[in-house]
Design an enzyme around this catalytic site. Structure first.
Site, PDB file in Angstrom:
ATOM      1  N   HIS A  42       0.853  -1.191   0.000  1.00 34.46           N
ATOM      2  CA  HIS A  42       0.000   0.000   0.000  1.00 34.46           C
ATOM      3  C   HIS A  42       0.893   1.247   0.000  1.00 34.46           C
ATOM      4  O   HIS A  42       1.621   1.487   0.957  1.00 34.46           O
ATOM      5  CB  HIS A  42      -0.890  -0.018   1.246  1.00 34.46           C
ATOM      6  CG  HIS A  42      -2.035   0.928   1.182  1.00 34.46           C
ATOM      7  ND1 HIS A  42      -3.155   0.815   1.957  1.00 34.46           N
ATOM      8  CD2 HIS A  42      -2.245   2.036   0.423  1.00 34.46           C
ATOM      9  CE1 HIS A  42      -3.999   1.782   1.689  1.00 34.46           C
ATOM     10  NE2 HIS A  42      -3.457   2.547   0.764  1.00 34.46           N
ATOM     11  N   HIS A  96       3.597   0.733   3.205  1.00 29.20           N
ATOM     12  CA  HIS A  96       3.476  -0.312   4.214  1.00 29.20           C
ATOM     13  C   HIS A  96       2.805  -1.519   3.566  1.00 29.20           C
ATOM     14  O   HIS A  96       2.332  -1.449   2.431  1.00 29.20           O
ATOM     15  CB  HIS A  96       2.683   0.168   5.441  1.00 29.20           C
ATOM     16  CG  HIS A  96       1.219   0.325   5.193  1.00 29.20           C
ATOM     17  ND1 HIS A  96       0.654   1.478   4.702  1.00 29.20           N
ATOM     18  CD2 HIS A  96       0.183  -0.540   5.365  1.00 29.20           C
ATOM     19  CE1 HIS A  96      -0.651   1.335   4.579  1.00 29.20           C
ATOM     20  NE2 HIS A  96      -0.963   0.106   4.964  1.00 29.20           N
ATOM     21  N   ASP A 121      -0.039  -4.675   4.111  1.00 32.16           N
ATOM     22  CA  ASP A 121      -1.188  -5.154   4.884  1.00 32.16           C
ATOM     23  C   ASP A 121      -1.306  -6.665   4.741  1.00 32.16           C
ATOM     24  O   ASP A 121      -1.473  -7.178   3.630  1.00 32.16           O
ATOM     25  CB  ASP A 121      -2.475  -4.493   4.394  1.00 32.16           C
ATOM     26  CG  ASP A 121      -2.531  -3.013   4.724  1.00 32.16           C
ATOM     27  OD1 ASP A 121      -2.193  -2.661   5.866  1.00 32.16           O
ATOM     28  OD2 ASP A 121      -2.897  -2.217   3.843  1.00 32.16           O
ATOM     29  N   LYS A 177      -1.389 -42.455   7.561  1.00 34.43           N
ATOM     30  CA  LYS A 177      -0.177 -41.943   8.205  1.00 34.43           C
ATOM     31  C   LYS A 177       0.565 -43.114   8.827  1.00 34.43           C
ATOM     32  O   LYS A 177       0.008 -43.856   9.640  1.00 34.43           O
ATOM     33  CB  LYS A 177      -0.536 -40.907   9.270  1.00 34.43           C
ATOM     34  CG  LYS A 177       0.682 -40.149   9.785  1.00 34.43           C
ATOM     35  CD  LYS A 177       0.272 -39.062  10.746  1.00 34.43           C
ATOM     36  CE  LYS A 177       1.477 -38.175  11.055  1.00 34.43           C
ATOM     37  NZ  LYS A 177       2.640 -38.915  11.520  1.00 34.43           N
TER      38      LYS A 177
END
Length: 489
Positions: free
Chosen positions: A50, A62, A64, A199
């Site tokens: 931004h 910055h 976001d 698994k």
């Protein structure tokens, strides 16, 4: 989550977002009041760069960071940008909640409006939640720039900070396994987008086949080929080819189920007894992914394509066994794992690439039994039959700052042979290796050890003060380094 966000969620979570913007003047998404919140997948993130003008032609920049949560995007403004490598934490200032549509927003916000300036997407992708509390958020990102585990922590003054928790993936051949994030099954509506595998309760290993020979590397990067000589006999399908495959070394019981305890006697052996043990009780290599074939890198291919190609090759033979997988039907696969006494399932997005070393949201491990890797930092003397030796182990895990913190003592689950073998492996030290305060009852008779050994325990859950409830020893692990051991939620 920031207090501002909690207060807003008591009513309309987007009220502040709407109050600060005029839908007729801004290009930003501004849903009308009363609009129902969408039910997303809860795994979208975006980082927007931004740029806002400041005096004399300058600009302020910055970033976001927005995470999808409860039908909105929770946000932090990061002045220096989210870190892409492990290092000092960076300031993260809480922002108002944004609508989900904002995840795709790029454009110009008119001058004079709230946040006037240029907005561009800096990174985007999926994320998985490890922990979400009022003062701490831990997630794993799978984006172009943000990859791996991150923590957001609230500071005393109300701001937050963000830090990357894991180290960069080493360069070189793809011998660092991709990792799964602990969690639950995907939502039923998304079940068809996932593949499911059982698994296996063993040791993860990546096999590199070249020149008719085999190199087997544990998750830590250690070459463990000599520990499992019965795996050197390659399946016929690999003869004359080069390949990199991912799999699990397991010891099977009489019913054909993995037995982690039976594998313990093999994991640290490198002497002449290895050949005898391999002949008496050979291990099995369960193969579940194909990463490269005859010089062709397959990491970017979708999981479903890699699995289909692995199936077509038929890499079975000797002690190598390709594992089954299932498109959709996660609840049924999980139920089957419980019925057969298996550890759980791993859910993998059908479209996911293979990201070496990354623990991200594209793979989820759903366990029937809760387990945790631990670092051994000391021991307490035994009583009765254990008098004169090790009675229990003092163990810890690394926190988000990389500090070894005490997680409890383990006094059950040991065989007499395991305790006898453990004592010589513990290197003594004068002070505790743990960085936090320890209970007085522990320090009174503790013998401290260098934090060199990694083991695994089964346990019932975590207490409020970070201790494991009812831990039971499962054995040592040689596929992890102490630095790899972090708390799993």
């Amino acid at each position: 989550m920031p207090a501002r966000g909690r207060a807003r969620r008591d009513g309309d979570p987007l009220a502040e977002h709407r109050a600060e913007r005029d839908p007729g003047r801004t290009a930003e998404p501004v849903p009308p009041a009363g609009s129902p919140l969408p039910a997303g997948g809860g795994d979208t993130f975006v980082v927007q760069e931004h740029r806002t003008p400041r005096g004399r032609g300058g600009e302020r920049v910055h970033w976001d960071l927005h995470l999808e949560r409860d039908g909105v995007l929770r946000g932090w403004a990061v002045p220096e940008g989210p870190p892409t490598e492990r290092g000092p934490a960076r300031l993260a200032v809480p922002t108002e909640d944004h609508p989900l549509e904002y995840a795709g927003f790029e454009g110009t916000i008119a001058a004079g409006g709230y946040g006037g300036g240029e907005v561009r997407i800096w990174d985007a992708g999926r994320y998985a939640t490890e922990r979400w509390a009022d003062d701490h958020v831990r997630v794993s990102f799978a984006g172009r720039r943000l990859r791996g585990r991150y923590a957001l922590s609230r500071l005393a003054e109300g701001s937050w900070d963000i830090r990357k928790l894991d180290a960069p993936v080493p360069a070189g051949p793809p011998v660092v396994p991709m990792l799964a994030t602990p969690g639950g099954l995907p939502p039923v509506a998304q079940d068809g987008e996932w593949g499911y595998e059982f698994k296996w309760d063993g040791v993860r290993a990546v096999a590199v086949v070249a020149g008719g020979g085999l190199t087997l590397r544990a998750r830590s990067g250690t070459d463990v080929t000599d520990r499992y000589p019965e795996l050197v006999q390659l399946p016929p399908a690999l003869a004359g080819h080069e390949a990199v495959v991912d799999g699990e070394v397991v010891a099977l019981d009489a019913r054909g189920r993995p037995d982690f305890r039976a594998l313990q006697g093999r994991m640290h052996r490198t002497g002449p007894e290895v050949a005898r043990m391999a002949a008496a009780a050979p291990v099995t290599y369960l193969v579940f992914d194909l990463l490269a074939w005859d010089g062709q890198d397959l990491l970017a291919r979708p999981y479903a394509q890699r699995r289909e190609r692995l199936e077509a090759l038929g890499v079975a033979g000797g002690r190598w066994v390709p594992t089954p997988w299932f498109r959709g039907g996660g609840a049924a696969v999980l139920a089957a794992s419980r019925d057969n006494g298996l550890e759980g399932v791993v859910a993998k997005r059908l479209d996911s690439p293979y990201r070496p070393g990354v623990r991200g949201p594209d793979w989820r491990k759903v366990k029937n039994v809760r387990t945790q890797a631990v670092v051994v930092g000391g021991w307490r003397p035994g009583q009765g039959r254990r008098a004169g030796g090790v009675g229990s182990l003092l163990v810890g895990v690394h926190d988000d700052a990389g500090r070894l913190v005490y997680a409890g003592h383990v006094g059950t689950g040991f065989t007499a042979a395991a305790l006898h073998e453990l004592r010589p492996l513990l290197t003594g030290r004068r002070t505790p290796p743990f960085t936090d305060a320890l209970p007085r009852g522990v320090t009174r008779d503790a013998h401290w050890a260098e934090p060199e050994l990694v083991g695994e325990v089964a346990f019932a859950g975590w207490t409020a003060d970070g201790r494991m409830r009812h831990p039971s020893w499962r054995g040592l692990r040689d596929d992890l380094t102490p630095e790899d051991v972090v708390e799993e939620w």
